[in-house]
Design a protein around this motif. Structure first.
Motif, PDB file in Angstrom:
ATOM      1  N   GLY A 297       0.841  -1.186   0.000  1.00 48.21           N
ATOM      2  CA  GLY A 297       0.000   0.000   0.000  1.00 48.21           C
ATOM      3  C   GLY A 297       0.874   1.231   0.000  1.00 48.21           C
ATOM      4  O   GLY A 297       1.894   1.277   0.684  1.00 48.21           O
ATOM      5  N   VAL A 298       0.470   2.237  -0.754  1.00 42.15           N
ATOM      6  CA  VAL A 298       1.264   3.456  -0.896  1.00 42.15           C
ATOM      7  C   VAL A 298       0.425   4.657  -0.463  1.00 42.15           C
ATOM      8  O   VAL A 298      -0.674   4.872  -0.972  1.00 42.15           O
ATOM      9  CB  VAL A 298       1.727   3.661  -2.351  1.00 42.15           C
ATOM     10  CG1 VAL A 298       2.610   4.897  -2.455  1.00 42.15           C
ATOM     11  CG2 VAL A 298       2.442   2.431  -2.866  1.00 42.15           C
ATOM     12  N   GLY A 299       0.960   5.427   0.473  1.00 43.73           N
ATOM     13  CA  GLY A 299       0.377   6.710   0.845  1.00 43.73           C
ATOM     14  C   GLY A 299       1.306   7.803   0.363  1.00 43.73           C
ATOM     15  O   GLY A 299       2.475   7.850   0.756  1.00 43.73           O
ATOM     16  N   SER A 300       0.818   8.663  -0.505  1.00 46.18           N
ATOM     17  CA  SER A 300       1.689   9.644  -1.155  1.00 46.18           C
ATOM     18  C   SER A 300       1.092  11.040  -1.094  1.00 46.18           C
ATOM     19  O   SER A 300      -0.131  11.206  -0.976  1.00 46.18           O
ATOM     20  CB  SER A 300       1.907   9.261  -2.619  1.00 46.18           C
ATOM     21  OG  SER A 300       2.640  10.247  -3.315  1.00 46.18           O
ATOM     22  N   VAL A 301       1.969  12.031  -1.189  1.00 46.92           N
ATOM     23  CA  VAL A 301       1.480  13.386  -1.419  1.00 46.92           C
ATOM     24  C   VAL A 301       0.819  13.420  -2.792  1.00 46.92           C
ATOM     25  O   VAL A 301       1.168  12.658  -3.687  1.00 46.92           O
ATOM     26  CB  VAL A 301       2.624  14.411  -1.337  1.00 46.92           C
ATOM     27  CG1 VAL A 301       3.195  14.469   0.054  1.00 46.92           C
ATOM     28  CG2 VAL A 301       3.727  14.089  -2.342  1.00 46.92           C
ATOM     29  N   GLY A 302      -0.135  14.309  -2.949  1.00 51.59           N
ATOM     30  CA  GLY A 302      -0.880  14.383  -4.184  1.00 51.59           C
ATOM     31  C   GLY A 302      -0.486  15.608  -5.005  1.00 51.59           C
ATOM     32  O   GLY A 302       0.497  16.283  -4.700  1.00 51.59           O
ATOM     33  N   PRO A 303      -1.285  15.844  -6.046  1.00 52.85           N
ATOM     34  CA  PRO A 303      -2.530  15.164  -6.395  1.00 52.85           C
ATOM     35  C   PRO A 303      -2.288  13.792  -7.038  1.00 52.85           C
ATOM     36  O   PRO A 303      -1.227  13.545  -7.605  1.00 52.85           O
ATOM     37  CB  PRO A 303      -3.189  16.116  -7.386  1.00 52.85           C
ATOM     38  CG  PRO A 303      -2.044  16.846  -8.015  1.00 52.85           C
ATOM     39  CD  PRO A 303      -1.010  16.998  -6.938  1.00 52.85           C
ATOM     40  N   LEU A 304      -3.310  12.928  -6.915  1.00 52.08           N
ATOM     41  CA  LEU A 304      -3.194  11.552  -7.388  1.00 52.08           C
ATOM     42  C   LEU A 304      -4.369  11.183  -8.282  1.00 52.08           C
ATOM     43  O   LEU A 304      -5.427  11.806  -8.224  1.00 52.08           O
ATOM     44  CB  LEU A 304      -3.192  10.575  -6.206  1.00 52.08           C
ATOM     45  CG  LEU A 304      -2.284  10.848  -5.013  1.00 52.08           C
ATOM     46  CD1 LEU A 304      -2.589   9.855  -3.911  1.00 52.08           C
ATOM     47  CD2 LEU A 304      -0.831  10.762  -5.429  1.00 52.08           C
ATOM     48  N   ASP A 305      -4.180  10.156  -9.064  1.00 51.61           N
ATOM     49  CA  ASP A 305      -5.277   9.409  -9.665  1.00 51.61           C
ATOM     50  C   ASP A 305      -5.260   8.064  -8.966  1.00 51.61           C
ATOM     51  O   ASP A 305      -4.489   7.169  -9.316  1.00 51.61           O
ATOM     52  CB  ASP A 305      -5.070   9.245 -11.175  1.00 51.61           C
ATOM     53  CG  ASP A 305      -6.241   8.551 -11.856  1.00 51.61           C
ATOM     54  OD1 ASP A 305      -6.913   7.734 -11.195  1.00 51.61           O
ATOM     55  OD2 ASP A 305      -6.464   8.799 -13.048  1.00 51.61           O
ATOM     56  N   GLN A 306      -6.082   7.951  -7.934  1.00 50.64           N
ATOM     57  CA  GLN A 306      -6.052   6.762  -7.096  1.00 50.64           C
ATOM     58  C   GLN A 306      -6.390   5.507  -7.887  1.00 50.64           C
ATOM     59  O   GLN A 306      -5.734   4.472  -7.753  1.00 50.64           O
ATOM     60  CB  GLN A 306      -7.017   6.919  -5.927  1.00 50.64           C
ATOM     61  CG  GLN A 306      -7.017   5.733  -4.977  1.00 50.64           C
ATOM     62  CD  GLN A 306      -8.243   5.687  -4.102  1.00 50.64           C
ATOM     63  OE1 GLN A 306      -9.192   6.441  -4.308  1.00 50.64           O
ATOM     64  NE2 GLN A 306      -8.242   4.810  -3.126  1.00 50.64           N
TER      65      GLN A 306
END
Length: 405
Positions: A142-151
């Motif tokens: 699982g990856v938690g990242s700064v965004g912005p993202l396209d989950q």
């Protein structure tokens, strides 16, 4: 009672056992529309597959003591990865989020996406070797990242303030899956931190949980009745653009005038202290070039009770409390969890922010939110990212026996 189809009932029962920690058959019977014999077969089946296990006997007022069940923490293992602007963290967990191994590295000018993926792959292989685990035992990463993202697509879009080049439009899940050979899932770091903190708070009646992270920028996430609240787009850092003072500054020439992050962020705090030093304000930092002053220097000066630095931290904390009050007045959480480098820098920040928030929220007779510091601290994002896999697996991929319920 909870009524479910035969194809989903096992997954729902597993999820409920996971939430409760330990539970008896009778307690599950109160929530699921199953006969006693069907529930027995289901629990026997999950136990035989080692997905759950017997954890002991409960208390009884008479007659046979009930058997207690819990999910098996070592049925599979999880990798959690945090990607932030300052550092990244990779950790190995069991399915109860017990930390087995972790490592952290700086996100310097050489940490391109390709180098990060290779580093994560090498560290993961080291974890497995140390714990004598095969990659097949991993549920995923699982990856938690700064965004912005396209989950949904697993893509990091256009994040700001990365030291290394190449971080625009990065298919991070695809890269990690190719390197590790396991599924990868992505969400923004505030959401995964919230998942981790919610797990840490289990059993404490946190139905509506607000998480706020104050660091390089400001991030927030909200959960209600166990579900993350999502908008139409991933705008993790947009909360920092909440206007606190209409005549306030426009930080670094970006965003709204008087935005929250212009008053409350590591970068804003560094900027204000540097300006004060340039006009000659006395401080233990006097004599150093103001532009070389870092947040680490500020926290050391605060510990030394430097008047200038303490003043600036107190002001930032007060503005943090004002923004918190705005969020609370709209969202009405029953628990507010605060984390991030700025909040963790000194008790002064947390105490001032909470006191300011409490003065400015609309509290009825029956409403007063509970504040707490993040329990998982610097591991919150990675832990929550790992737990995201458990939640998704429990809902979608739990193995089913050939036996009918």
């Amino acid at each position: 009672m909870i009524a479910r189809s035969q194809t989903s009932i096992r997954k729902d029962v597993y999820q409920r056992i996971l939430e409760l920690g330990t539970v008896s058959k009778a307690e599950l019977m109160q929530e699921f529309a199953l006969t006693s014999s069907s529930m027995t077969r289901l629990l026997d089946d999950l136990t035989a597959q080692e997905i759950i296990r017997v954890s002991g006997l409960g208390s009884s007022t008479g007659g046979r003591k009930p058997i207690l069940f819990q999910t098996n923490p070592t049925y599979r293992y999880l990798l959690g990865l945090e990607i932030s602007r300052i550092y990244s963290t990779l950790a190995l967990y069991d399915m109860h989020l017990n930390l087995l191994a972790s490592t952290r590295w700086k996100m310097d000018a050489g940490m391109t996406p390709e180098n990060l993926v290779e580093r994560a792959g090498a560290e993961a292989e080291q974890f497995l070797a140390e714990h004598e685990l095969k990659s097949e035992r991993l549920l995923g990463i699982g990856v938690g990242s700064v965004g912005p993202l396209d989950q949904e697509q697993g893509v990091i879009r256009q994040p700001e303030f990365f030291a290394a080049p190449g971080w625009n439009e990065v298919p991070i899940c695809e890269l990690l899956e190719n390197r590790l050979g396991i599924p990868a899932r992505l969400d923004n770091g505030s959401n995964t931190a919230l998942l981790g903190e919610n797990w840490a708070l289990r059993g404490r009646s946190a139905q509506h949980l607000l998480y706020v992270h104050a660091g390089i920028g400001l991030r927030a996430a909200m959960m209600s009745e166990g579900r993350l609240i999502r908008g139409a787009a991933d705008a993790e850092g947009a909360v920092g653009q909440m206007i606190i003072a209409t005549d306030g500054p426009r930080f670094e020439g970006r965003g709204n005038h008087g935005a929250w992050e212009a008053f409350v962020s590591v970068r804003a705090l560094e900027h204000r202290v540097r300006n004060q030093l340039k006009i000659g304000r006395p401080s233990v930092l006097t004599g150093r070039h103001p532009d070389d002053i870092t947040f680490a220097d500020l926290t050391e000066a605060l510990e030394a009770d430097d008047a200038l630095v303490k003043e600036q931290f107190t002001e930032a904390a007060a503005y943090l409390g004002i923004g918190l009050a705005n969020l609370i007045n709209v969202l009405h959480p029953d628990n507010v969890v605060l984390g991030g480098p700025l909040i963790e820098a000194h008790p002064l920040v947390y105490e001032t922010a909470v006191a300011t928030a409490l003065k400015n929220i609309a509290r009825g007779r029956q409403y007063s939110p509970v504040f707490s510091l993040a329990e998982l601290k610097e591991n919150a994002v990675a832990a929550g990212a790992a737990f995201m896999l458990v939640q998704e697996w429990a809902v979608q991929d739990l193995p089913l026996s050939a036996r009918s319920i």
